[in-house]
Design a protein around this motif. Structure first.
Motif, PDB file in Angstrom:
ATOM      1  N   ALA A  66      -0.325   4.578  -1.006  1.00 53.95           N
ATOM      2  CA  ALA A  66      -1.463   5.175  -0.987  1.00 53.95           C
ATOM      3  C   ALA A  66      -1.617   5.470   0.760  1.00 53.95           C
ATOM      4  O   ALA A  66      -1.328   4.722   1.383  1.00 53.95           O
ATOM      5  N   GLN A  75       0.830  -1.270  -0.311  1.00 53.73           N
ATOM      6  CA  GLN A  75       0.230   0.001  -0.088  1.00 53.73           C
ATOM      7  C   GLN A  75       1.094   1.689  -0.070  1.00 53.73           C
ATOM      8  O   GLN A  75       2.023   1.256   1.103  1.00 53.73           O
ATOM      9  N   TYR A 134      -8.730  -3.844  -3.731  1.00 52.37           N
ATOM     10  CA  TYR A 134      -8.523  -2.263  -4.090  1.00 52.37           C
ATOM     11  C   TYR A 134      -7.338  -2.291  -2.967  1.00 52.37           C
ATOM     12  O   TYR A 134      -7.270  -0.336  -2.033  1.00 52.37           O
ATOM     13  N   THR A 135      -6.076  -2.632  -2.606  1.00 49.83           N
ATOM     14  CA  THR A 135      -5.005  -2.317  -2.326  1.00 49.83           C
ATOM     15  C   THR A 135      -4.554  -0.373  -2.639  1.00 49.83           C
ATOM     16  O   THR A 135      -4.578  -0.773  -4.311  1.00 49.83           O
ATOM     17  N   ASP A 136      -4.587   0.321  -2.613  1.00 52.15           N
ATOM     18  CA  ASP A 136      -3.849   1.497  -3.010  1.00 52.15           C
ATOM     19  C   ASP A 136      -5.067   1.967  -3.632  1.00 52.15           C
ATOM     20  O   ASP A 136      -4.021   2.759  -4.670  1.00 52.15           O
ATOM     21  N   TYR A 137      -6.087   1.755  -3.437  1.00 46.67           N
ATOM     22  CA  TYR A 137      -7.307   2.680  -4.713  1.00 46.67           C
ATOM     23  C   TYR A 137      -7.426   4.166  -3.995  1.00 46.67           C
ATOM     24  O   TYR A 137      -7.801   3.598  -2.222  1.00 46.67           O
ATOM     25  N   ASP A 138      -7.026   4.914  -4.950  1.00 39.54           N
ATOM     26  CA  ASP A 138      -7.194   4.875  -6.692  1.00 39.54           C
ATOM     27  C   ASP A 138      -6.616   5.469  -6.945  1.00 39.54           C
ATOM     28  O   ASP A 138      -5.604   5.965  -8.058  1.00 39.54           O
ATOM     29  N   PRO A 189      -8.805  -4.677   2.138  1.00 40.28           N
ATOM     30  CA  PRO A 189      -8.651  -4.341   0.916  1.00 40.28           C
ATOM     31  C   PRO A 189      -9.657  -5.529  -0.776  1.00 40.28           C
ATOM     32  O   PRO A 189      -9.863  -5.008  -1.514  1.00 40.28           O
ATOM     33  N   SER A 211      -7.512   4.734   0.774  1.00 42.93           N
ATOM     34  CA  SER A 211      -8.488   3.376   0.067  1.00 42.93           C
ATOM     35  C   SER A 211      -8.956   2.972   0.614  1.00 42.93           C
ATOM     36  O   SER A 211     -10.319   2.649   0.775  1.00 42.93           O
ATOM     37  N   ARG A 212      -9.650   3.222   1.954  1.00 38.04           N
ATOM     38  CA  ARG A 212     -10.419   2.691   2.954  1.00 38.04           C
ATOM     39  C   ARG A 212     -11.585   3.199   2.794  1.00 38.04           C
ATOM     40  O   ARG A 212     -12.624   2.497   2.678  1.00 38.04           O
ATOM     41  N   LYS A 215     -12.642   4.894   0.162  1.00 40.75           N
ATOM     42  CA  LYS A 215     -13.021   4.705  -1.188  1.00 40.75           C
ATOM     43  C   LYS A 215     -13.383   3.279  -1.447  1.00 40.75           C
ATOM     44  O   LYS A 215     -15.095   3.536  -1.587  1.00 40.75           O
ATOM     45  N   PHE A 216     -12.518   2.441  -0.587  1.00 42.53           N
ATOM     46  CA  PHE A 216     -13.424   1.335  -0.669  1.00 42.53           C
ATOM     47  C   PHE A 216     -14.681   1.109   0.257  1.00 42.53           C
ATOM     48  O   PHE A 216     -15.720  -0.236  -0.657  1.00 42.53           O
TER      49      PHE A 216
END
Lengths: 86, 206
Positions: free
Chosen positions: B8, B6, B68-72, B44, B13-14, B16-17
């Motif tokens: 970001a 990760q 969704y690791t490191d999203y977005d 994620p 990220s969390r 947005k997830f």
């Protein structure tokens, strides 16, 4: 006389919004409104596809009135797959 | 499934997830009618199984594992996976390769037209699930998917060009899989292997 506007709920990539539309306009006129309302302005309207809540692709060139949408209708607007293939 | 660290802010990220999952759950009843069942969502990762309700009895066609690791900062990783073990399918195990029709003017290999002749438009079937062999892990070859953007062939189509379009959003990715892998399913394939077990006899003579 201006026809009465109808409300259409549109889920844009999973994010719900509501737009007002003239029933005598083509269905595609709701797409830019829904994109603007949800902040999805990076892709032109033609790169999106509109489906009913069963997932059936809708012909957006037809008049809104021709679909006889029931009150509370909800449509799904999603980005097309684009060009695939490595 | 990519296991890159990760980079970001994890809270970004969390958040947005959580938005992806919450928006899905708001319409979970509608999605369930289409055969989309969210089985587990813990940052994620999201695991969804997709069934084909148009068949009776309805089959579960595939599981979909999204990371969704490191999203977005980066797009989500997407794998089709066994709906029960959650093991990503190898290419040779895929229940669907997500075939789509594309128009092309490229002639099939080995065929050529005389000079000056305009090539006809041809329809080809193209799998959205791409791999280099049946033992490889295939990837969903569309913008908005991590494996697509990390593939060297797509270095000209960066994630940053699609990030603000919602290309990596959960429902959008499921919609693509549904369009090309679930809705076209219209029956069960059955292999019959007849075996001769002997002779049959008509009327028995007196």
């Amino acid at each position: 006389m201006t026809p009465k506007q109808i409300e259409i709920a549109i889920v844009v990539n999973g994010q719900p919004t509501v737009v007002h539309a003239n029933p005598n306009s083509p269905l595609k006129t709701v797409i830019p409104k829904a994109l603007e309302a949800t902040g999805n302005t990076g892709q032109p309207p033609e790169n999106w596809e509109l489906r009913d809540d069963n997932g059936t692709l809708l012909d957006t060139s037809k008049k809104i009135a021709s679909f006889n949408f029931p009150a509370g209708v909800r449509l799904l607007l999603n980005l097309k797959a684009g060009v695939g293939g490595a | 499934m990519s296991t890159a660290p990760q980079l970001a802010d994890p809270q970004v990220s969390r958040t947005k997830f959580n938005r992806e999952v919450e928006e899905f759950r708001q319409l979970a009843g509608d999605y369930a009618r289409r055969g989309w069942l969210l089985v587990e969502a813990e940052f994620p990762r999201v695991f969804v199984v997709m069934a084909a309700p148009q068949l009776k009895p309805p089959p579960i066609v595939t599981g979909v594992l999204l990371d969704y690791t490191d999203y977005d900062l980066r797009p989500p990783s997407v794998q089709l996976a066994d709906p029960f073990s959650r093991e990503p399918y190898k290419a040779g195990e895929l229940p669907t390769s997500l075939l789509r029709q594309v128009e092309t003017d490229a002639m099939p290999i080995g065929l050529a037209l005389p000079p000056g002749v305009v090539a006809p438009r041809m329809i080809q079937q193209q799998p959205l699930m791409q791999s280099y062999g049946p033992e490889e892990l295939p990837f969903l070859c569309i913008a908005g998917v991590r494996e697509y953007h990390e593939h060297p062939a797509h270095s000209g189509d960066r994630w940053e060009l699609h990030r603000r379009d919602g290309a990596g959003r959960l429902v959008r990715i499921l919609e693509v899989i549904d369009t090309y892998g679930i809705r076209p399913v219209n029956g069960y394939g059955v292999n019959l292997v007849p075996q001769v077990s002997g002779l049959t006899q008509g009327e028995v003579p007196a």
